[in-house]
Design an enzyme around this catalytic site. Structure first.
Site, PDB file in Angstrom:
ATOM      1  N   HIS A  41       5.943  -0.696  -2.776  1.00 32.79           N
ATOM      2  CA  HIS A  41       5.461   0.090  -3.839  1.00 32.79           C
ATOM      3  C   HIS A  41       5.430   1.545  -3.750  1.00 32.79           C
ATOM      4  O   HIS A  41       5.016   2.516  -4.308  1.00 32.79           O
ATOM      5  CB  HIS A  41       3.987  -0.367  -4.325  1.00 32.79           C
TER       6      HIS A  41
ATOM      7  N   ASN B  86       0.813  -1.208   0.002  1.00 33.01           N
ATOM      8  CA  ASN B  86      -0.183  -0.140  -0.039  1.00 33.01           C
ATOM      9  C   ASN B  86       0.760   1.236   0.027  1.00 33.01           C
ATOM     10  O   ASN B  86       2.205   1.390   0.480  1.00 33.01           O
ATOM     11  CB  ASN B  86      -0.807   0.037   1.335  1.00 33.01           C
TER      12      ASN B  86
HETATM   13  N1  APR Z   1     -10.521  -7.479   5.191  1.00 33.79           N
HETATM   14  C1  APR Z   1      -9.458  -8.370   4.770  1.00 33.79           C
HETATM   15  N2  APR Z   1      -9.283  -8.233   3.247  1.00 33.79           N
HETATM   16  C2  APR Z   1     -10.266  -7.533   2.490  1.00 33.79           C
HETATM   17  C3  APR Z   1     -11.007  -6.719   3.005  1.00 33.79           C
HETATM   18  C4  APR Z   1     -11.105  -6.325   4.424  1.00 33.79           C
HETATM   19  N3  APR Z   1     -12.297  -5.669   4.906  1.00 33.79           N
HETATM   20  N4  APR Z   1     -11.695  -6.072   2.008  1.00 33.79           N
HETATM   21  C5  APR Z   1     -11.104  -6.772   0.800  1.00 33.79           C
HETATM   22  N5  APR Z   1     -10.240  -7.457   1.165  1.00 33.79           N
HETATM   23  C6  APR Z   1      -9.376  -8.212   0.331  1.00 33.79           C
HETATM   24  C7  APR Z   1      -9.920  -8.867  -1.005  1.00 33.79           C
HETATM   25  O1  APR Z   1     -10.642 -10.094  -0.681  1.00 33.79           O
HETATM   26  C8  APR Z   1      -8.681  -8.959  -1.889  1.00 33.79           C
HETATM   27  O2  APR Z   1      -8.040 -10.264  -1.691  1.00 33.79           O
HETATM   28  O3  APR Z   1      -8.245  -7.504   0.053  1.00 33.79           O
HETATM   29  C9  APR Z   1      -7.817  -8.026  -1.221  1.00 33.79           C
HETATM   30  C10 APR Z   1      -7.462  -6.724  -2.060  1.00 33.79           C
HETATM   31  O4  APR Z   1      -7.006  -7.271  -3.330  1.00 33.79           O
HETATM   32  P1  APR Z   1      -6.442  -6.114  -4.428  1.00 33.79           P
HETATM   33  O5  APR Z   1      -7.365  -5.128  -4.535  1.00 33.79           O
HETATM   34  O6  APR Z   1      -5.970  -6.860  -5.660  1.00 33.79           O
HETATM   35  O7  APR Z   1      -5.160  -5.375  -3.830  1.00 33.79           O
HETATM   36  P2  APR Z   1      -3.636  -5.699  -3.663  1.00 33.79           P
HETATM   37  O8  APR Z   1      -3.517  -7.212  -3.562  1.00 33.79           O
HETATM   38  O9  APR Z   1      -3.026  -5.016  -2.467  1.00 33.79           O
HETATM   39  O10 APR Z   1      -2.970  -5.198  -4.771  1.00 33.79           O
HETATM   40  C11 APR Z   1      -1.492  -5.522  -5.119  1.00 33.79           C
HETATM   41  O11 APR Z   1      -1.855  -4.349  -7.236  1.00 33.79           O
HETATM   42  O12 APR Z   1      -2.802  -2.760  -8.622  1.00 33.79           O
HETATM   43  C12 APR Z   1      -1.762  -3.044  -7.810  1.00 33.79           C
HETATM   44  O13 APR Z   1      -0.148  -1.739  -6.878  1.00 33.79           O
HETATM   45  C13 APR Z   1      -1.380  -2.076  -6.469  1.00 33.79           C
HETATM   46  O14 APR Z   1      -0.490  -2.635  -4.523  1.00 33.79           O
HETATM   47  C14 APR Z   1      -1.350  -3.165  -5.549  1.00 33.79           C
HETATM   48  C15 APR Z   1      -1.189  -4.563  -6.026  1.00 33.79           C
END
Ligand code: APR
Length: 248
Positions: free
Chosen positions: A119, A102
């Protein structure tokens, strides 16, 4: 799930080098939407706005999306219960460090000190030419693309775009933390984006026990995860903290 919570609480209490690996899901309870999933940011915005080549080819179009996602929205978010608990566990010596994907700065605002930002961070804008760094509040983001006050070159958010390298310092520290971790808490990530997604895999390869907290299954759940605690980050961490406080 109840006995899994008990087992994970024991694991946390007996750990000596536990780390957390966090993604957008840990900030959802702060009002920041995730990137993927039903109301994900990538269903509203084209990820090309974070593609490095596109940014320099079409800076105004790219900045319009970036401002809307990361500055209009993120700017007002406050850290939530999940960020607070992780900061408390670091203070008590239970959690050694956080590797986060994040860029919202919320772990640091909640008090976490040892945070490796894989990132980068949205709190700095850097000049593409003279490389001077500015805070977003020092720059008028109503005029896009924002230009460097020194030499009128384009300012770029100092976070990692698709096609851009990972900050070497963050990469190295994250890898070392993963290699020496005995427990990894994977919180709120799909595990879609590499090389970040390889960090928990590296920890598993070195013998770590993997605890995953997520509302849905991820790319880790049926592969490296040992304990899958399904639910919201703030709620699950809150339940674990309640058990741990009783046990200490
Ligand atoms: N508590 C726990 N998990 C949650 C919650 C919550 N309240 N709400 C959503 N999630 C989970 C979703 O199920 C999903 O698995 O958080 C995850 C979010 O996934 P992504 O949106 O893909 O985010 P992330 O995995 O951090 O993405 C990685 O992708 O776009 C790039 O650079 C950006 O750092 C980011 C990277």
């Amino acid at each position: 799930m109840k006995n899994d919570l008990q087992k994970v609480a024991e694991l946390i209490l007996n750990s000596e080098s536990m780390i957390a690996f966090t993604g957008a899901g840990v900030s959802v309870e702060s009002g920041i939407p995730p990137f993927r999933g039903p109301n994900g940011l990538w269903s509203k915005y084209d990820p090309k706005c974070l593609d490095l080549d596109f940014f320099y080819a079409e800076p105004e179009e790219s900045w319009k999306a970036i401002k809307s996602i990361f500055y209009d929205f993120f700017g007002k978010a406050k850290y939530n219960k999940a960020h607070e608990i992780l900061a408390r566990w670091e203070e008590r010596g239970v959690l050694k460090s956080i590797v986060t994907q994040n860029i919202d700065n919320l772990h640091q605002e909640a008090g976490s000190k040892s945070v490796f930002e894989f990132h980068g961070n949205s709190q700095k804008l850097i000049c593409a030419a003279c490389e001077q760094v500015f805070l977003p509040k020092e720059i008028d983001l109503e005029k896009l693309p924002p230009l460097c006050p020194n030499d009128k070159s384009i300012l770029k958010p100092d976070f990692v775009f698709f096609g851009e390298g990972i900050p070497e310092n963050a990469y190295r520290k994250s890898l070392l933390a993963a290699q020496s971790a005995d427990v990894v808490l994977i919180i709120g990530t799909t595990g879609e984006v590499y090389p970040a997604a390889s960090i928990p895999i590296e920890a598993k390869r070195n013998g770590a026990t993997i605890v995953e907290i997520n509302t849905e299954k991820s790319n880790y759940t049926d592969s490296i995860t040992d304990f899958f605690l399904q639910g919201k980050a703030g709620e699950i961490l809150g339940e674990l903290e309640e058990i741990i406080i009783v046990k200490v």
